[in-house]
Design an enzyme around this catalytic site. Structure first.
Site, PDB file in Angstrom:
ATOM      1  N   ARG A  69      26.320  -2.628  -8.207  1.00  0.00           N
ATOM      2  CA  ARG A  69      27.465  -3.434  -7.806  1.00  0.00           C
ATOM      3  C   ARG A  69      27.292  -3.888  -6.363  1.00  0.00           C
ATOM      4  O   ARG A  69      26.776  -3.160  -5.529  1.00  0.00           O
ATOM      5  CB  ARG A  69      28.766  -2.630  -7.924  1.00  0.00           C
ATOM      6  CG  ARG A  69      29.230  -2.438  -9.356  1.00  0.00           C
ATOM      7  CD  ARG A  69      30.551  -1.694  -9.425  1.00  0.00           C
ATOM      8  NE  ARG A  69      30.400  -0.302  -9.057  1.00  0.00           N
ATOM      9  CZ  ARG A  69      30.697   0.220  -7.881  1.00  0.00           C
ATOM     10  NH1 ARG A  69      31.209  -0.551  -6.918  1.00  0.00           N
ATOM     11  NH2 ARG A  69      30.511   1.492  -7.627  1.00  0.00           N
ATOM     12  N   TYR A 197      24.370  -7.719 -13.444  1.00  0.00           N
ATOM     13  CA  TYR A 197      24.505  -6.259 -13.417  1.00  0.00           C
ATOM     14  C   TYR A 197      25.859  -5.816 -13.995  1.00  0.00           C
ATOM     15  O   TYR A 197      26.892  -6.438 -13.707  1.00  0.00           O
ATOM     16  CB  TYR A 197      24.351  -5.708 -11.988  1.00  0.00           C
ATOM     17  CG  TYR A 197      24.693  -4.241 -11.965  1.00  0.00           C
ATOM     18  CD1 TYR A 197      23.818  -3.306 -12.510  1.00  0.00           C
ATOM     19  CD2 TYR A 197      25.928  -3.794 -11.502  1.00  0.00           C
ATOM     20  CE1 TYR A 197      24.153  -1.965 -12.576  1.00  0.00           C
ATOM     21  CE2 TYR A 197      26.271  -2.452 -11.562  1.00  0.00           C
ATOM     22  CZ  TYR A 197      25.377  -1.542 -12.100  1.00  0.00           C
ATOM     23  OH  TYR A 197      25.726  -0.220 -12.176  1.00  0.00           O
ATOM     24  N   GLY A 198      25.857  -4.712 -14.711  1.00  0.00           N
ATOM     25  CA  GLY A 198      27.029  -4.162 -15.392  1.00  0.00           C
ATOM     26  C   GLY A 198      28.354  -4.356 -14.675  1.00  0.00           C
ATOM     27  O   GLY A 198      29.201  -5.138 -15.101  1.00  0.00           O
ATOM     28  N   GLY A 199      28.518  -3.640 -13.554  1.00  0.00           N
ATOM     29  CA  GLY A 199      29.804  -3.659 -12.867  1.00  0.00           C
ATOM     30  C   GLY A 199      30.185  -5.028 -12.325  1.00  0.00           C
ATOM     31  O   GLY A 199      31.354  -5.301 -12.058  1.00  0.00           O
ATOM     32  N   LYS A 206      34.916  -2.733 -14.559  1.00  0.00           N
ATOM     33  CA  LYS A 206      35.497  -2.539 -13.228  1.00  0.00           C
ATOM     34  C   LYS A 206      36.483  -3.661 -12.874  1.00  0.00           C
ATOM     35  O   LYS A 206      37.528  -3.424 -12.283  1.00  0.00           O
ATOM     36  CB  LYS A 206      34.396  -2.474 -12.168  1.00  0.00           C
ATOM     37  CG  LYS A 206      33.377  -1.389 -12.408  1.00  0.00           C
ATOM     38  CD  LYS A 206      34.014  -0.039 -12.438  1.00  0.00           C
ATOM     39  CE  LYS A 206      32.973   1.046 -12.623  1.00  0.00           C
ATOM     40  NZ  LYS A 206      33.591   2.378 -12.724  1.00  0.00           N
ATOM     41  N   HIS A 226      40.117   5.288 -11.969  1.00  0.00           N
ATOM     42  CA  HIS A 226      38.683   5.537 -12.137  1.00  0.00           C
ATOM     43  C   HIS A 226      38.510   7.011 -12.530  1.00  0.00           C
ATOM     44  O   HIS A 226      38.042   7.824 -11.729  1.00  0.00           O
ATOM     45  CB  HIS A 226      37.991   5.232 -10.798  1.00  0.00           C
ATOM     46  CG  HIS A 226      36.504   5.142 -10.883  1.00  0.00           C
ATOM     47  ND1 HIS A 226      35.688   5.276  -9.776  1.00  0.00           N
ATOM     48  CD2 HIS A 226      35.666   4.909 -11.917  1.00  0.00           C
ATOM     49  CE1 HIS A 226      34.432   5.138 -10.130  1.00  0.00           C
ATOM     50  NE2 HIS A 226      34.383   4.915 -11.423  1.00  0.00           N
ATOM     51  N   SER A 248      31.560   6.823  -8.089  1.00  0.00           N
ATOM     52  CA  SER A 248      30.443   6.504  -8.977  1.00  0.00           C
ATOM     53  C   SER A 248      29.279   7.479  -8.760  1.00  0.00           C
ATOM     54  O   SER A 248      28.992   7.862  -7.630  1.00  0.00           O
ATOM     55  CB  SER A 248      29.946   5.090  -8.674  1.00  0.00           C
ATOM     56  OG  SER A 248      31.034   4.207  -8.681  1.00  0.00           O
ATOM     57  N   CYS A 250      28.852  10.612  -9.486  1.00  0.00           N
ATOM     58  CA  CYS A 250      29.154  11.985  -9.049  1.00  0.00           C
ATOM     59  C   CYS A 250      29.326  12.912 -10.252  1.00  0.00           C
ATOM     60  O   CYS A 250      29.943  13.965 -10.141  1.00  0.00           O
ATOM     61  CB  CYS A 250      30.418  12.027  -8.202  1.00  0.00           C
ATOM     62  SG  CYS A 250      30.176  11.432  -6.528  1.00  0.00           S
ATOM     63  N   LYS A 252      30.745  12.138 -13.462  1.00  0.00           N
ATOM     64  CA  LYS A 252      31.906  12.005 -14.354  1.00  0.00           C
ATOM     65  C   LYS A 252      31.482  12.120 -15.817  1.00  0.00           C
ATOM     66  O   LYS A 252      32.115  12.797 -16.606  1.00  0.00           O
ATOM     67  CB  LYS A 252      32.607  10.658 -14.144  1.00  0.00           C
ATOM     68  CG  LYS A 252      33.517  10.641 -12.949  1.00  0.00           C
ATOM     69  CD  LYS A 252      34.739   9.733 -13.114  1.00  0.00           C
ATOM     70  CE  LYS A 252      34.380   8.291 -13.341  1.00  0.00           C
ATOM     71  NZ  LYS A 252      33.654   7.715 -12.190  1.00  0.00           N
ATOM     72  N   THR A 253      30.377  11.436 -16.155  1.00  0.00           N
ATOM     73  CA  THR A 253      29.928  11.465 -17.550  1.00  0.00           C
ATOM     74  C   THR A 253      29.545  12.899 -17.936  1.00  0.00           C
ATOM     75  O   THR A 253      29.861  13.367 -19.030  1.00  0.00           O
ATOM     76  CB  THR A 253      28.759  10.479 -17.759  1.00  0.00           C
ATOM     77  OG1 THR A 253      29.201   9.189 -17.315  1.00  0.00           O
ATOM     78  CG2 THR A 253      28.343  10.381 -19.206  1.00  0.00           C
ATOM     79  N   ASP A 275      34.969   7.240 -17.709  1.00  0.00           N
ATOM     80  CA  ASP A 275      34.971   6.434 -16.473  1.00  0.00           C
ATOM     81  C   ASP A 275      36.342   5.892 -16.087  1.00  0.00           C
ATOM     82  O   ASP A 275      36.653   5.825 -14.915  1.00  0.00           O
ATOM     83  CB  ASP A 275      33.990   5.261 -16.644  1.00  0.00           C
ATOM     84  CG  ASP A 275      33.662   4.574 -15.323  1.00  0.00           C
ATOM     85  OD1 ASP A 275      33.488   5.275 -14.311  1.00  0.00           O
ATOM     86  OD2 ASP A 275      33.599   3.325 -15.294  1.00  0.00           O
ATOM     87  N   SER A 366      19.597   3.240 -12.793  1.00  0.00           N
ATOM     88  CA  SER A 366      19.310   2.751 -14.154  1.00  0.00           C
ATOM     89  C   SER A 366      20.358   3.338 -15.102  1.00  0.00           C
ATOM     90  O   SER A 366      20.917   4.400 -14.858  1.00  0.00           O
ATOM     91  CB  SER A 366      17.898   3.132 -14.580  1.00  0.00           C
ATOM     92  OG  SER A 366      17.688   4.519 -14.453  1.00  0.00           O
ATOM     93  N   ARG A 367      20.606   2.629 -16.198  1.00  0.00           N
ATOM     94  CA  ARG A 367      21.775   2.937 -17.017  1.00  0.00           C
ATOM     95  C   ARG A 367      21.462   2.962 -18.508  1.00  0.00           C
ATOM     96  O   ARG A 367      20.486   2.378 -18.960  1.00  0.00           O
ATOM     97  CB  ARG A 367      22.842   1.847 -16.782  1.00  0.00           C
ATOM     98  CG  ARG A 367      23.323   1.734 -15.341  1.00  0.00           C
ATOM     99  CD  ARG A 367      24.429   2.686 -15.070  1.00  0.00           C
ATOM    100  NE  ARG A 367      24.905   2.660 -13.693  1.00  0.00           N
ATOM    101  CZ  ARG A 367      26.160   2.978 -13.345  1.00  0.00           C
ATOM    102  NH1 ARG A 367      27.045   3.291 -14.258  1.00  0.00           N
ATOM    103  NH2 ARG A 367      26.526   2.994 -12.081  1.00  0.00           N
ATOM    104  N   GLY A 492      27.680  23.000 -17.064  1.00  0.00           N
ATOM    105  CA  GLY A 492      28.525  23.762 -17.993  1.00  0.00           C
ATOM    106  C   GLY A 492      29.410  24.772 -17.271  1.00  0.00           C
ATOM    107  O   GLY A 492      30.534  25.056 -17.701  1.00  0.00           O
TER     108      GLY A 492
HETATM  109  C1  OXD Z   1      30.462   2.795 -11.411  1.00  0.00           C
HETATM  110  C2  OXD Z   1      30.245   2.706 -12.858  1.00  0.00           C
HETATM  111  O1  OXD Z   1      29.701   2.197 -10.630  1.00  0.00           O
HETATM  112  O2  OXD Z   1      30.970   3.389 -13.603  1.00  0.00           O
HETATM  113  O3  OXD Z   1      31.424   3.478 -11.016  1.00  0.00           O
HETATM  114  O4  OXD Z   1      29.387   1.932 -13.309  1.00  0.00           O
HETATM  115 MN    MN Z   2      32.617   4.292 -12.574  1.00  0.00          MN
END
Ligand code: OXD
Ligand code: MN
Length: 584
Positions: A69, A197-199, A206, A226, A248, A250, A252-253, A275, A366-367, A492
């Site tokens: 982004r 790019y995605g975002g 986003k 978020h 982003s 950190c 979350k997934t 997300d 990379s995603r 975990g």
């Molecule tokens: C981010 C994302 O950048 O979720 O936060 O792609």
């Molecule tokens: Mn995000």
């Protein structure tokens, strides 16, 4: 395909502007997916992966300058700069439409415009919103198909008069000098040009589900955040849900798909979202959340059998990989995957790579894009139109020092203060320096679509309306010791922290009161089967007064930056924290 006159009139107008050779309306069917994929393979947007090992999976290489982004090229376009606030870039709407209009003019000559209608949120949910994105990128159309409910379902939901977000996207010439991502909240419109790019380009994510939705939430009395959403089932079979905001990249997934350690038998984790969360007050006076997305756009590096086996299982089919490395057998690789690095592969730039190479094989940002329905831990409730009830809200950042493993806020207002003073070391998800501490309220700094001061006041105001508000906590998995190594095992074992949080919500769980909040006593965390150095645990739960003094000063600098729109409730919370630290 539709009798929605405003929609067809808008598409016609944008066609006149962008001048595509062809216009294709997407219906979301399997047949269409096959056609678009074949076109993407022909055009080079996608490369086929090993269809035996990774059925339905493809690889995309982005332009070298288009891998994250670009926050400095992202604008909120409101009539006055004050509405956008000091933490966002602002452009006057007329100027933005003129500047970008010039760039969109003829931008799709020789290209196809895909008209991509989609629903953010479960079909038939009163929470959900419709977006129509016009794009000249096949990659974008195919990604949207994965991360949202795309096609006829959205047109059906729109009917002949329904409201929708107008999202216009063109790759343009991919030159950063001509890249703009502009949001027009008053027109429910997004214009993005110059990036694939995605975002920057998947405008439902986003741009709509956070920036525009945060504005809608303010008007309509809800929150667009978020946040991941996760259900924690205890051995008695009872499930409680928490929503957690982290900046982003950190984890979350990983937290959303956590696998309980073997030493905590009987617990299960159910993924609702990884997300974004839209939170509304339910008829029972609690806060209810939906995940507006239908798929994951996750960071690949670091994903392995230990960190996130569920993500790894999710991405084995029907997924698009972006900027990962390609192995000779046409499967994929990234840094932090299980096992030794490959002897050779093609890196994300499509160049030969060996372990001796200085650069990373996969881009750090990379995603993978993968359907949520394929996730082994997906919650049976994930598409419930009513959402799931939220017991606790968690804020967290990546901080190597100062911030303890976990603490509980004293009440909603203090909890909002804790969220408002969140900070994190920057990551590769956005262009810019990595590892610099920045204040990131509620992990929304890059995603809040209006004045941050007003946003924080909206949070305070929501507290007055929620009869049974969730308790608010802060966590930090990333604290390091003198050797620079993480003190907490993470992954975990983060369940141990979640269990203390749920205990607290049920009125159990020993805690000590400190100036910053309530901290677990060392024996309050369930550490069964965990071999952790007692000294490390002491540091993780310690409140260092001197470090907190520096933290207070930095919080103050940030609050000052928010100017006169800053919520006085939060400046009072800051003064109260300062007082508590002095008295301690
Ligand atoms: C981010 C994302 O950048 O979720 O936060 O792609
Ligand atoms: Mn995000």
């Amino acid at each position: 395909m539709t009798n929605h006159q405003k929609l067809t009139a808008w598409v016609d107008e944008m066609v006149r502007l962008c001048k595509p050779d062809r216009v294709v309306w997407c219906d979301g069917s399997e047949d269409e997916k096959r056609r678009l994929t074949a076109d993407a393979l022909r055009s080079g947007d996608l490369e086929e992966l090993n269809q035996e090992k990774l059925p339905g999976c493809y690889l995309h290489h982005s332009a070298l300058n288009d891998v994250a982004r670009t926050e400095h090229l992202t604008y909120i376009c409101t009539p006055t700069k004050d509405e956008t606030g000091p933490t966002n870039n602002w452009m006057e709407p007329g100027e933005a439409y003129r500047t970008l209009g010039g760039l969109f003019d003829g931008s799709m000559k020789g290209r196809t415009m895909y008209v991509v209608p989609f629903v953010m949120g479960p079909a038939r949910s009163p929470f959900s919103k419709v977006v129509v994105e016009l794009t000249d990128s096949l990659y974008v159309a195919l990604n949207i198909r994965i991360i949202s409910r795309m096609g006829k379902v959205a047109l059906d939901m729109l009917g002949e008069t329904g409201e929708f977000t107008k999202a216009l996207h063109s790759k343009g010439d991919l030159d950063m000098a001509r890249r703009f991502i502009c949001h027009f909240p008053q027109d429910n419109t997004i214009w993005s040009i110059g990036s694939g790019y995605g975002g920057n380009a998947l405008l439902g994510k986003k741009c709509m589900a956070l920036r525009i939705a945060s504005c809608l939430g303010r008007q309509e009395g809800w929150l667009a955040e978020h946040m991941l959403i996760v259900g924690i089932e205890n051995p008695k079979g009872e499930t409680s849900y928490v929503a957690a905001a982290f900046p982003s990249a950190c984890g979350k997934t990983n937290l959303a798909m956590l696998v309980p350690p073997a030493s905590l038998p009987g617990y299960k984790i159910w993924t609702v979202g990884d997300d974004i969360a839209w939170l509304r007050i339910g008829p029972d006076g609690r806060l209810w959340a939906i995940n507006p997305e239908a798929g994951f756009f996750g960071v690949a590096p670091g994903t392995n059998k230990k960190s996130n086996p569920n993500a790894l299982a999710t991405v084995q089919k029907n997924s698009i990989y972006t900027n990962v490395a390609l192995l000779p057998d046409k499967t994929v690789w990234w840094e932090g995957m299980d096992g030794a690095p490959p002897e050779k592969c093609l890196d994300w730039k499509n160049e030969p790579w060996t372990p001796a190479s200085k650069e990373k094989a996969a881009h750090p940002n990379s995603r993978f894009t993968a359907p949520a329905s394929q996730c082994p831990s997906i919650s049976p409730e994930w598409e419930n139109p009513a959402g799931v009830p939220i017991t606790a809200i968690i804020f967290g950042g990546r901080r190597s020092q100062t911030i303890p493993l976990v603490f509980e806020s004293f009440n909603w207002q203090h909890g909002v203060f804790v969220g408002a003073t969140m900070s994190s070391e920057t990551t590769a998800a956005a262009i810019g320096a990595v590892g610099v501490v920045r204040r990131d309220p509620m992990a929304m700094l890059p995603f809040c679509g209006y004045n941050m001061g007003d946003y924080l006041s909206h949070w305070i105001g929501m507290g007055d309306k929620i009869k049974h508000p969730p308790k608010i906590f802060n966590v930090n998995w990333f604290r390091t010791g003198p050797d620079g190594k993480f003190l907490w095992p993470g992954f975990g074992d983060n369940l141990r922290v979640l269990l203390w949080i749920l205990d607290r919500c049920e009125g159990r769980g020993p805690a000590v009161k400190t100036p910053i909040g309530l901290i677990p006593t060392p024996d309050a965390l369930n550490l069964t089967g965990l071999n952790i150095d007692p000294e490390a645990l002491r540091t993780l739960l310690h409140v260092d007064r001197a470090a907190w003094q520096a933290e207070l000063d930095d919080q103050k600098t940030f609050f000052n930056k928010l100017g006169d729109r800053m919520s006085p409730v939060l400046t009072n919370e800051h003064a109260a924290l300062s007082q508590r630290l002095r008295n301690a």
